[in-house]
Design a protein around this motif. Structure first.
Motif, PDB file in Angstrom:
ATOM      1  N   LYS A   1     -14.832  15.191  80.262  1.00  0.00           N
ATOM      2  CA  LYS A   1     -15.422  14.379  79.198  1.00  0.00           C
ATOM      3  C   LYS A   1     -15.553  15.306  77.990  1.00  0.00           C
ATOM      4  O   LYS A   1     -16.352  16.223  78.004  1.00  0.00           O
TER       5      LYS A   1
ATOM      6  N   THR B   1     -11.823  13.196  74.706  1.00  0.00           N
ATOM      7  CA  THR B   1     -11.760  11.939  75.462  1.00  0.00           C
ATOM      8  C   THR B   1     -12.939  11.021  75.133  1.00  0.00           C
ATOM      9  O   THR B   1     -12.944   9.858  75.533  1.00  0.00           O
ATOM     10  N   VAL B   2     -13.932  11.532  74.439  1.00  0.00           N
ATOM     11  CA  VAL B   2     -15.057  10.676  74.056  1.00  0.00           C
ATOM     12  C   VAL B   2     -14.728   9.921  72.772  1.00  0.00           C
ATOM     13  O   VAL B   2     -14.819   8.703  72.697  1.00  0.00           O
TER      14      VAL B   2
ATOM     15  N   TYR C   1      -9.780  17.698  75.891  1.00  0.00           N
ATOM     16  CA  TYR C   1      -8.922  17.674  77.079  1.00  0.00           C
ATOM     17  C   TYR C   1      -7.522  18.142  76.676  1.00  0.00           C
ATOM     18  O   TYR C   1      -6.965  17.664  75.676  1.00  0.00           O
TER      19      TYR C   1
END
Lengths: 184, 100
Positions: free
Chosen positions: B51, B74-75, B54
């Motif tokens: 999270k 990825t958030v 990445y």
């Protein structure tokens, strides 16, 4: 599951006041993959291979576009292509590369007219204005990989794989009619 | 639509020209015959699924055709950077500094 091979008679396929689509005269297409020192290849072909991705170069009889860091597509007459094959075969021992005749794989559409660039936006997600006249790109058109050559501000060539050609032509025909309908 | 910078074409282009290709920097085993089943499982199936920033691979499929690496948060789904395949991991601290 063999798709029928598209064979278009060279000539006008779709015509409207906004844009025209025609089938280009058949040419010989060669796919070249090479890396390392490009000078021997440039000398053998008589054109420049170095340059940005999308840049083009012509020897008069043979036209090349850089598609990737190590990939080029060459268009030319049958004779020009045959002599290129012979020339590059001589280089093979010292400069390993791949040169494949892919003439049967694609057909080319010529797209021109006052709103040709706008016509391409119906299927092409990238900004057409970033492809300058005299250059080209491999890109996507309605999800299909195509090679676009921008010959002038309002003149393009699109190389399309055979199995997608009739679908893309239908799409271009619809676009031509829609753009023409906006002209009063 | 995401805009992705291709490090080979040096252009920022729509996501539709690209395909996703999983986590980056996963090295193939050097001695495959010495790998246990657990090692293979780890190599083949286990991904970090972080999270935050990445490291992942993308391919400029409708373009130069090259695979390259990217760092994406990825958030927020924001790309922090993209870099050529084979290049070392970029320093995460310097990438996320501007976002704080």
């Amino acid at each position: 599951m063999n798709a029928p091979v598209s064979s278009f008679t060279p000539g006008m396929l779709v015509e409207s006041p906004a844009a025209r689509v025609s089938a280009a005269v058949a040419c010989t297409r060669l796919s070249l993959r090479a890396r390392g020192d490009l000078a021997p290849f440039e000398a053998a072909l008589g054109l420049s291979l170095d340059g940005q991705i999308g840049s083009r170069s012509s020897s008069g009889v043979l036209e090349a576009m850089r598609l990737g860091p190590d990939e080029w597509i060459l268009h030319g007459s049958k004779d020009a292509a045959a002599s290129a094959v012979t020339e590059l075969a001589g280089l093979y021992a010292n400069h390993p590369h791949s040169l494949v005749d892919v003439s049967g794989r694609e057909v080319s559409f010529v797209i021109e007219g006052p709103r040709a660039a706008e016509l391409l936006t119906i299927g092409c997600p990238r900004n057409i204005e970033t492809i300058l006249p005299g250059s080209g790109r491999r890109t996507s058109f309605d999800g299909v990989t195509v090679v676009l050559w921008r010959d002038a501000e309002t003149s393009f060539r699109m190389d399309v794989w055979n199995s997608f050609a009739s679908h893309l032509l239908d799409l271009l025909a619809t676009g031509c009619r829609e753009l023409a309908a906006e002209i009063h | 639509m995401l805009l992705i910078h291709c490090p080979y074409c040096d252009e920022t282009l729509p996501e539709l020209e690209f395909t996703y290709a999983g986590e980056a920097h996963i090295a193939r085993p050097e001695n495959p015959s010495e790998m246990s089943d657990e090692d293979w499982q780890e190599f083949l199936f286990m991904r970090s699924n972080v999270k935050g920033p990445y490291h992942e691979r993308w391919r400029h499929f409708h373009g130069c055709g090259r695979y390259f690496n990217a760092v994406r948060d990825t958030v927020s789904d924001k790309f922090l950077t993209t870099y050529k395949a084979g290049a070392p991991r970029p320093d995460l601290a310097s990438l996320t500094e501007g976002l704080k």
